[in-house]
Design a protein around this motif. Structure first.
Motif, PDB file in Angstrom:
ATOM      1  N   TYR A 205       1.059  -0.989   0.267  1.00 26.71           N
ATOM      2  CA  TYR A 205       0.283  -0.451  -0.157  1.00 26.71           C
ATOM      3  C   TYR A 205       1.008   1.733  -0.454  1.00 26.71           C
ATOM      4  O   TYR A 205       0.834   2.070  -0.070  1.00 26.71           O
ATOM      5  N   PHE A 206       1.388   1.568   1.040  1.00 25.36           N
ATOM      6  CA  PHE A 206       2.684   2.433   0.814  1.00 25.36           C
ATOM      7  C   PHE A 206       3.023   2.152   0.128  1.00 25.36           C
ATOM      8  O   PHE A 206       3.920   3.872  -0.900  1.00 25.36           O
ATOM      9  N   ASN A 207       4.352   1.234  -1.112  1.00 22.68           N
ATOM     10  CA  ASN A 207       4.909   1.266  -1.897  1.00 22.68           C
ATOM     11  C   ASN A 207       3.783   2.396  -3.514  1.00 22.68           C
ATOM     12  O   ASN A 207       4.367   2.583  -4.089  1.00 22.68           O
ATOM     13  N   ARG A 208       2.889   1.884  -3.384  1.00 22.04           N
ATOM     14  CA  ARG A 208       1.649   1.938  -4.887  1.00 22.04           C
ATOM     15  C   ARG A 208       1.022   3.550  -4.280  1.00 22.04           C
ATOM     16  O   ARG A 208       0.983   3.965  -5.331  1.00 22.04           O
ATOM     17  N   ARG A 209       0.389   4.095  -3.198  1.00 17.45           N
ATOM     18  CA  ARG A 209       0.594   4.935  -2.962  1.00 17.45           C
ATOM     19  C   ARG A 209       1.150   6.493  -2.798  1.00 17.45           C
ATOM     20  O   ARG A 209       0.716   7.618  -2.345  1.00 17.45           O
ATOM     21  N   GLY A 210       2.515   6.016  -1.927  1.00 12.68           N
ATOM     22  CA  GLY A 210       3.599   7.071  -2.738  1.00 12.68           C
ATOM     23  C   GLY A 210       3.574   7.270  -0.690  1.00 12.68           C
ATOM     24  O   GLY A 210       3.641   8.429  -1.650  1.00 12.68           O
ATOM     25  N   VAL A 211       3.468   6.420   0.111  1.00 11.22           N
ATOM     26  CA  VAL A 211       3.804   6.947   1.349  1.00 11.22           C
ATOM     27  C   VAL A 211       5.053   6.987   1.942  1.00 11.22           C
ATOM     28  O   VAL A 211       5.207   5.580   1.935  1.00 11.22           O
ATOM     29  N   SER A 212       5.575   8.068   2.664  1.00 10.72           N
ATOM     30  CA  SER A 212       7.499   7.546   2.935  1.00 10.72           C
ATOM     31  C   SER A 212       6.809   6.961   4.396  1.00 10.72           C
ATOM     32  O   SER A 212       6.061   8.013   5.663  1.00 10.72           O
TER      33      SER A 212
END
Length: 362
Positions: A205-212
Protein backbone atom coordinates in the motif's frame (compact mmCIF):
# COMPACT_ATOMS: atom_id res chain seq x y z
CA UNK A 1 -42.27 -33.44 -13.66
CA UNK A 2 -42.07 -33.96 -17.43
CA UNK A 3 -42.57 -30.28 -18.28
CA UNK A 4 -40.33 -27.22 -18.17
CA UNK A 5 -40.65 -25.03 -15.09
CA UNK A 6 -42.16 -21.63 -15.55
CA UNK A 7 -39.46 -19.07 -15.07
CA UNK A 8 -40.08 -16.77 -12.08
CA UNK A 9 -39.44 -13.04 -12.30
CA UNK A 10 -38.30 -11.31 -9.09
CA UNK A 11 -40.75 -9.01 -7.45
CA UNK A 12 -40.39 -5.33 -8.27
CA UNK A 13 -38.32 -3.21 -5.89
CA UNK A 14 -35.09 -3.80 -3.97
CA UNK A 15 -32.99 -4.15 -7.11
CA UNK A 16 -34.39 -7.62 -7.93
CA UNK A 17 -35.44 -6.49 -11.40
CA UNK A 18 -31.86 -5.53 -12.21
CA UNK A 19 -30.63 -8.99 -11.27
CA UNK A 20 -33.35 -10.56 -13.43
CA UNK A 21 -32.27 -8.52 -16.45
CA UNK A 22 -28.63 -9.51 -15.92
CA UNK A 23 -29.71 -13.13 -15.60
CA UNK A 24 -31.65 -12.97 -18.81
CA UNK A 25 -28.71 -11.40 -20.60
CA UNK A 26 -26.54 -14.32 -19.56
CA UNK A 27 -29.25 -16.89 -20.42
CA UNK A 28 -28.71 -17.96 -24.00
CA UNK A 29 -32.24 -19.44 -24.19
CA UNK A 30 -33.72 -15.98 -23.60
CA UNK A 31 -32.17 -14.67 -26.80
CA UNK A 32 -32.86 -17.63 -29.12
CA UNK A 33 -35.24 -16.71 -31.90
CA UNK A 34 -36.41 -19.45 -34.21
CA UNK A 35 -34.99 -18.93 -37.64
CA UNK A 36 -37.29 -18.00 -40.45
CA UNK A 37 -36.52 -18.51 -44.08
CA UNK A 38 -38.68 -15.53 -45.02
CA UNK A 39 -36.76 -12.64 -43.36
CA UNK A 40 -33.39 -13.63 -41.82
CA UNK A 41 -32.16 -10.03 -41.94
CA UNK A 42 -35.09 -8.78 -39.89
CA UNK A 43 -34.54 -11.49 -37.28
CA UNK A 44 -30.84 -10.63 -37.03
CA UNK A 45 -31.73 -6.98 -36.50
CA UNK A 46 -34.14 -7.94 -33.69
CA UNK A 47 -31.45 -10.00 -31.94
CA UNK A 48 -28.92 -7.19 -32.37
CA UNK A 49 -31.35 -4.58 -31.02
CA UNK A 50 -32.21 -6.71 -27.97
CA UNK A 51 -28.50 -7.25 -27.27
CA UNK A 52 -27.75 -3.52 -27.49
CA UNK A 53 -30.68 -2.57 -25.24
CA UNK A 54 -29.71 -5.13 -22.61
CA UNK A 55 -26.03 -4.05 -22.76
CA UNK A 56 -26.93 -0.39 -22.30
CA UNK A 57 -29.19 -1.30 -19.37
CA UNK A 58 -26.44 -3.31 -17.66
CA UNK A 59 -23.90 -0.50 -18.11
CA UNK A 60 -26.38 1.98 -16.65
CA UNK A 61 -26.92 -0.20 -13.59
CA UNK A 62 -23.15 -0.60 -13.11
CA UNK A 63 -22.64 3.16 -13.27
CA UNK A 64 -25.33 3.62 -10.64
CA UNK A 65 -23.60 1.10 -8.38
CA UNK A 66 -20.29 2.93 -8.76
CA UNK A 67 -22.08 6.10 -7.80
CA UNK A 68 -21.97 9.49 -9.40
CA UNK A 69 -19.97 10.79 -6.42
CA UNK A 70 -17.13 8.35 -7.06
CA UNK A 71 -17.04 9.24 -10.74
CA UNK A 72 -17.09 12.98 -10.12
CA UNK A 73 -14.42 12.52 -7.45
CA UNK A 74 -12.06 10.79 -9.89
CA UNK A 75 -12.65 13.57 -12.42
CA UNK A 76 -12.00 16.25 -9.76
CA UNK A 77 -8.66 14.73 -8.76
CA UNK A 78 -7.54 14.37 -12.38
CA UNK A 79 -8.55 17.95 -13.20
CA UNK A 80 -6.83 19.29 -10.07
CA UNK A 81 -3.57 17.54 -10.96
CA UNK A 82 -3.75 18.83 -14.53
CA UNK A 83 -4.30 22.43 -13.40
CA UNK A 84 -1.46 22.41 -10.84
CA UNK A 85 2.02 23.19 -12.09
CA UNK A 86 4.26 20.20 -11.33
CA UNK A 87 7.18 21.26 -13.49
CA UNK A 88 9.31 22.18 -10.45
CA UNK A 89 8.99 18.66 -8.99
CA UNK A 90 11.85 16.30 -9.69
CA UNK A 91 10.91 13.24 -11.70
CA UNK A 92 12.11 10.99 -8.85
CA UNK A 93 9.74 12.78 -6.45
CA UNK A 94 6.57 12.79 -8.56
CA UNK A 95 5.31 9.52 -7.05
CA UNK A 96 5.41 11.06 -3.56
CA UNK A 97 3.57 14.27 -4.44
CA UNK A 98 -0.21 14.30 -4.12
CA UNK A 99 -3.12 16.68 -4.55
CA UNK A 100 -5.93 15.31 -2.33
CA UNK A 101 -9.51 16.46 -2.83
CA UNK A 102 -11.21 16.06 0.59
CA UNK A 103 -14.90 15.25 0.78
CA UNK A 104 -15.50 17.18 4.01
CA UNK A 105 -14.13 20.57 2.92
CA UNK A 106 -12.46 22.43 0.06
CA UNK A 107 -8.73 23.14 -0.02
CA UNK A 108 -9.66 26.36 -1.87
CA UNK A 109 -6.54 28.43 -2.60
CA UNK A 110 -4.30 25.61 -1.34
CA UNK A 111 -5.60 23.01 -3.79
CA UNK A 112 -2.30 23.13 -5.69
CA UNK A 113 -0.18 22.82 -2.55
CA UNK A 114 1.46 19.41 -2.97
CA UNK A 115 1.00 17.00 -0.06
CA UNK A 116 3.40 14.31 1.13
CA UNK A 117 2.06 11.19 2.85
CA UNK A 118 4.00 9.77 5.79
CA UNK A 119 3.79 7.46 8.79
CA UNK A 120 5.86 7.54 11.98
CA UNK A 121 6.63 3.87 12.58
CA UNK A 122 7.80 3.16 16.11
CA UNK A 123 7.31 1.14 19.29
CA UNK A 124 5.92 2.16 22.68
CA UNK A 125 8.12 4.35 24.91
CA UNK A 126 10.52 5.29 22.13
CA UNK A 127 9.85 9.02 22.24
CA UNK A 128 7.30 8.92 19.43
CA UNK A 129 4.74 11.01 21.34
CA UNK A 130 7.27 13.78 21.93
CA UNK A 131 8.53 13.52 18.36
CA UNK A 132 5.02 13.80 16.93
CA UNK A 133 4.25 16.96 18.91
CA UNK A 134 7.44 18.46 17.51
CA UNK A 135 6.31 17.71 13.96
CA UNK A 136 2.83 19.06 14.63
CA UNK A 137 4.30 22.38 15.75
CA UNK A 138 5.18 22.92 12.08
CA UNK A 139 2.47 24.97 10.40
CA UNK A 140 2.30 22.67 7.37
CA UNK A 141 2.53 19.21 8.98
CA UNK A 142 -0.39 17.18 10.31
CA UNK A 143 0.31 13.93 12.15
CA UNK A 144 -2.95 12.49 13.43
CA UNK A 145 -1.79 10.42 16.38
CA UNK A 146 -1.91 6.73 17.20
CA UNK A 147 -4.94 5.96 15.06
CA UNK A 148 -4.48 2.19 15.10
CA UNK A 149 -4.58 1.94 18.88
CA UNK A 150 -8.24 1.15 18.14
CA UNK A 151 -8.51 -2.61 17.58
CA UNK A 152 -11.47 -2.16 15.25
CA UNK A 153 -9.45 -0.07 12.80
CA UNK A 154 -6.73 -2.72 12.59
CA UNK A 155 -8.98 -5.80 12.67
CA UNK A 156 -8.14 -6.69 9.05
CA UNK A 157 -6.29 -5.22 6.08
CA UNK A 158 -9.53 -3.86 4.63
CA UNK A 159 -10.17 -1.79 7.77
CA UNK A 160 -6.56 -0.64 7.79
CA UNK A 161 -6.54 0.57 4.18
CA UNK A 162 -9.93 2.24 4.59
CA UNK A 163 -8.56 4.20 7.56
CA UNK A 164 -5.36 5.10 5.72
CA UNK A 165 -7.34 6.30 2.69
CA UNK A 166 -9.30 8.66 4.93
CA UNK A 167 -6.13 10.04 6.53
CA UNK A 168 -4.32 10.60 3.25
CA UNK A 169 -7.38 12.15 1.64
CA UNK A 170 -7.24 14.81 4.40
CA UNK A 171 -10.64 13.73 5.68
CA UNK A 172 -9.41 12.52 9.08
CA UNK A 173 -10.44 15.05 11.71
CA UNK A 174 -8.11 15.53 14.68
CA UNK A 175 -6.62 18.35 16.72
CA UNK A 176 -3.51 18.08 14.53
CA UNK A 177 -5.36 18.75 11.27
CA UNK A 178 -4.08 21.78 9.36
CA UNK A 179 -6.68 21.21 6.64
CA UNK A 180 -6.35 23.46 3.59
CA UNK A 181 -2.62 24.16 3.55
CA UNK A 182 -1.27 20.91 4.89
CA UNK A 183 1.91 19.97 3.02
CA UNK A 184 2.58 16.67 4.83
CA UNK A 185 -0.04 14.43 6.42
CA UNK A 186 0.41 11.23 8.37
CA UNK A 187 -0.02 9.29 11.59
CA UNK A 188 1.88 7.48 14.32
CA UNK A 189 1.87 3.69 14.04
CA UNK A 190 3.23 1.19 16.56
CA UNK A 191 4.69 -2.07 15.25
CA UNK A 192 2.32 -4.18 17.37
CA UNK A 193 -0.81 -2.41 16.10
CA UNK A 194 -1.42 -4.59 13.06
CA UNK A 195 1.67 -3.35 11.26
CA UNK A 196 3.89 -6.40 11.70
CA UNK A 197 0.96 -8.79 11.25
CA UNK A 198 0.09 -7.23 7.86
CA UNK A 199 3.54 -6.01 6.81
CA UNK A 200 3.40 -7.31 3.21
CA UNK A 201 0.05 -5.66 2.40
CA UNK A 202 1.02 -2.45 4.16
CA UNK A 203 4.37 -2.21 2.37
CA UNK A 204 2.51 -2.73 -0.91
CA UNK A 205 0.00 0.00 0.00
CA UNK A 206 2.76 2.46 0.97
CA UNK A 207 4.71 1.80 -2.22
CA UNK A 208 1.62 2.03 -4.39
CA UNK A 209 0.29 5.22 -2.80
CA UNK A 210 3.67 6.94 -2.41
CA UNK A 211 3.69 6.94 1.39
CA UNK A 212 7.02 7.52 3.13
CA UNK A 213 7.98 6.13 6.54
CA UNK A 214 9.86 7.71 9.43
CA UNK A 215 11.35 4.84 11.44
CA UNK A 216 11.83 6.08 15.01
CA UNK A 217 13.36 3.72 17.55
CA UNK A 218 15.40 3.69 20.72
CA UNK A 219 18.91 2.27 20.89
CA UNK A 220 18.94 1.72 24.65
CA UNK A 221 16.34 -0.99 25.15
CA UNK A 222 17.00 -1.04 28.92
CA UNK A 223 15.84 2.56 29.26
CA UNK A 224 12.85 1.74 27.09
CA UNK A 225 11.99 -1.18 29.40
CA UNK A 226 12.17 1.03 32.50
CA UNK A 227 9.89 3.57 30.83
CA UNK A 228 7.38 0.85 29.87
CA UNK A 229 7.26 -0.62 33.38
CA UNK A 230 6.81 2.82 34.91
CA UNK A 231 4.02 3.61 32.45
CA UNK A 232 2.26 0.31 33.23
CA UNK A 233 2.60 1.06 36.96
CA UNK A 234 0.88 4.42 36.56
CA UNK A 235 -1.81 2.94 34.33
CA UNK A 236 -3.04 0.99 37.35
CA UNK A 237 -2.28 3.43 40.17
CA UNK A 238 -3.16 6.68 38.32
CA UNK A 239 -0.81 8.73 40.46
CA UNK A 240 -1.75 12.15 39.05
CA UNK A 241 -5.06 12.96 40.73
CA UNK A 242 -6.57 9.65 39.68
CA UNK A 243 -5.63 10.10 36.01
CA UNK A 244 -3.18 8.03 34.00
CA UNK A 245 -0.83 10.09 31.85
CA UNK A 246 1.60 8.57 29.40
CA UNK A 247 3.09 12.02 28.79
CA UNK A 248 3.26 15.08 31.03
CA UNK A 249 3.65 18.82 30.57
CA UNK A 250 5.11 19.93 33.89
CA UNK A 251 8.26 19.09 35.84
CA UNK A 252 6.11 18.45 38.92
CA UNK A 253 4.09 15.74 37.18
CA UNK A 254 7.26 14.21 35.78
CA UNK A 255 8.85 14.04 39.25
CA UNK A 256 5.85 12.15 40.63
CA UNK A 257 5.91 9.53 37.87
CA UNK A 258 9.70 9.19 38.13
CA UNK A 259 9.51 8.11 41.78
CA UNK A 260 8.64 4.57 40.82
CA UNK A 261 11.72 2.35 40.53
CA UNK A 262 10.91 -1.02 38.94
CA UNK A 263 12.60 -4.24 40.01
CA UNK A 264 13.73 -6.18 36.94
CA UNK A 265 13.75 -9.94 36.54
CA UNK A 266 17.44 -10.55 35.85
CA UNK A 267 16.85 -14.23 35.01
CA UNK A 268 14.87 -13.39 31.87
CA UNK A 269 16.31 -9.92 31.22
CA UNK A 270 18.73 -10.83 28.43
CA UNK A 271 16.11 -13.01 26.72
CA UNK A 272 13.58 -10.17 26.91
CA UNK A 273 15.98 -7.63 25.45
CA UNK A 274 16.89 -10.00 22.63
CA UNK A 275 13.23 -10.62 21.81
CA UNK A 276 12.56 -6.89 21.50
CA UNK A 277 15.71 -6.39 19.44
CA UNK A 278 14.88 -9.24 17.06
CA UNK A 279 11.26 -8.14 16.73
CA UNK A 280 12.31 -4.64 15.67
CA UNK A 281 15.03 -5.83 13.30
CA UNK A 282 12.66 -8.26 11.59
CA UNK A 283 10.04 -5.54 11.20
CA UNK A 284 12.53 -3.14 9.63
CA UNK A 285 13.72 -5.87 7.28
CA UNK A 286 10.14 -6.54 6.14
CA UNK A 287 9.44 -2.83 5.59
CA UNK A 288 12.75 -1.80 4.02
CA UNK A 289 11.23 -1.52 0.53
CA UNK A 290 9.28 1.54 1.68
CA UNK A 291 10.79 4.97 1.06
CA UNK A 292 12.05 5.82 4.57
CA UNK A 293 14.37 7.62 6.94
CA UNK A 294 15.63 6.02 10.18
CA UNK A 295 16.22 8.11 13.29
CA UNK A 296 16.92 7.27 16.92
CA UNK A 297 15.56 8.90 20.04
CA UNK A 298 19.04 9.25 21.56
CA UNK A 299 20.26 11.17 18.49
CA UNK A 300 17.36 13.60 18.73
CA UNK A 301 18.06 14.21 22.41
CA UNK A 302 21.74 14.89 21.77
CA UNK A 303 21.33 16.92 18.62
CA UNK A 304 18.06 18.69 17.80
CA UNK A 305 19.35 19.57 14.33
CA UNK A 306 18.48 15.96 13.44
CA UNK A 307 14.92 17.25 13.18
CA UNK A 308 15.96 19.26 10.16
CA UNK A 309 16.79 15.99 8.40
CA UNK A 310 13.20 14.91 8.96
CA UNK A 311 11.78 18.19 7.59
CA UNK A 312 14.03 17.87 4.54
CA UNK A 313 12.82 14.29 4.08
CA UNK A 314 9.19 15.51 4.12
CA UNK A 315 10.13 18.38 1.77
CA UNK A 316 8.59 21.02 4.03
CA UNK A 317 10.26 24.35 4.92
CA UNK A 318 12.72 24.25 7.79
CA UNK A 319 11.45 25.91 10.95
CA UNK A 320 11.87 25.76 14.71
CA UNK A 321 9.93 22.87 16.24
CA UNK A 322 8.70 22.93 19.82
CA UNK A 323 6.94 20.58 22.24
CA UNK A 324 5.31 20.97 25.64
CA UNK A 325 6.28 17.43 26.64
CA UNK A 326 8.49 17.14 29.73
CA UNK A 327 10.81 14.16 30.00
CA UNK A 328 9.98 11.86 32.93
CA UNK A 329 13.13 9.81 33.48
CA UNK A 330 16.15 12.10 33.56
CA UNK A 331 18.40 10.38 36.10
CA UNK A 332 21.05 7.70 35.46
CA UNK A 333 19.68 4.17 35.26
CA UNK A 334 21.46 3.31 38.52
CA UNK A 335 18.99 5.64 40.26
CA UNK A 336 15.93 4.40 38.39
CA UNK A 337 16.14 0.62 38.87
CA UNK A 338 15.55 -0.84 42.33
CA UNK A 339 17.88 -3.85 41.93
CA UNK A 340 20.54 -2.02 39.94
CA UNK A 341 23.45 -4.13 41.17
CA UNK A 342 21.77 -7.33 40.01
CA UNK A 343 20.95 -5.80 36.63
CA UNK A 344 24.51 -4.54 36.23
CA UNK A 345 25.97 -7.96 36.96
CA UNK A 346 23.50 -9.64 34.59
CA UNK A 347 24.36 -7.40 31.60
CA UNK A 348 28.02 -6.63 32.24
CA UNK A 349 30.20 -8.42 29.70
CA UNK A 350 27.25 -9.21 27.40
CA UNK A 351 26.19 -7.72 24.06
CA UNK A 352 23.90 -5.39 26.04
CA UNK A 353 26.61 -4.00 28.30
CA UNK A 354 26.44 -0.60 26.58
CA UNK A 355 22.89 -0.15 27.90
CA UNK A 356 24.33 0.24 31.41
CA UNK A 357 26.19 3.40 30.52
CA UNK A 358 24.82 6.93 30.24
CA UNK A 359 23.69 7.22 26.61
CA UNK A 360 22.91 10.95 26.67
CA UNK A 361 22.93 13.91 28.98
CA UNK A 362 19.75 15.73 29.92
Amino acid sequence: MGGSKAEEKPAAGGGGGEDWWCYQFGNKDALIVKSSKKSPLALRMVVFAMTMICGIFICTMCMKQLGSDSLSRIVKIEVAEQLCNKSAILHSEVHFVHYPQPITYSRSECKCTPVRFFAIISSQRSGSGWFETLLNSHMNVSSNGEIFSSKERRSNISSITKTLDKVYNLDWNSSASKNECTAAVGLKWMLNQGLVANHADIADYFNRRGVSAIFLFRRNLLRQLVSQLANNHDRYLKQLNGTHKAHVHTAYEASILARYKPRLNTTSLIRSLKQVDDYTRDALENLKSINHITIYYEDLIRNRTKLLDVLDFLKVPRSKLVSRHVKIHTKPLSEQIENWDEVYNALNGTQYESFLNADYRI
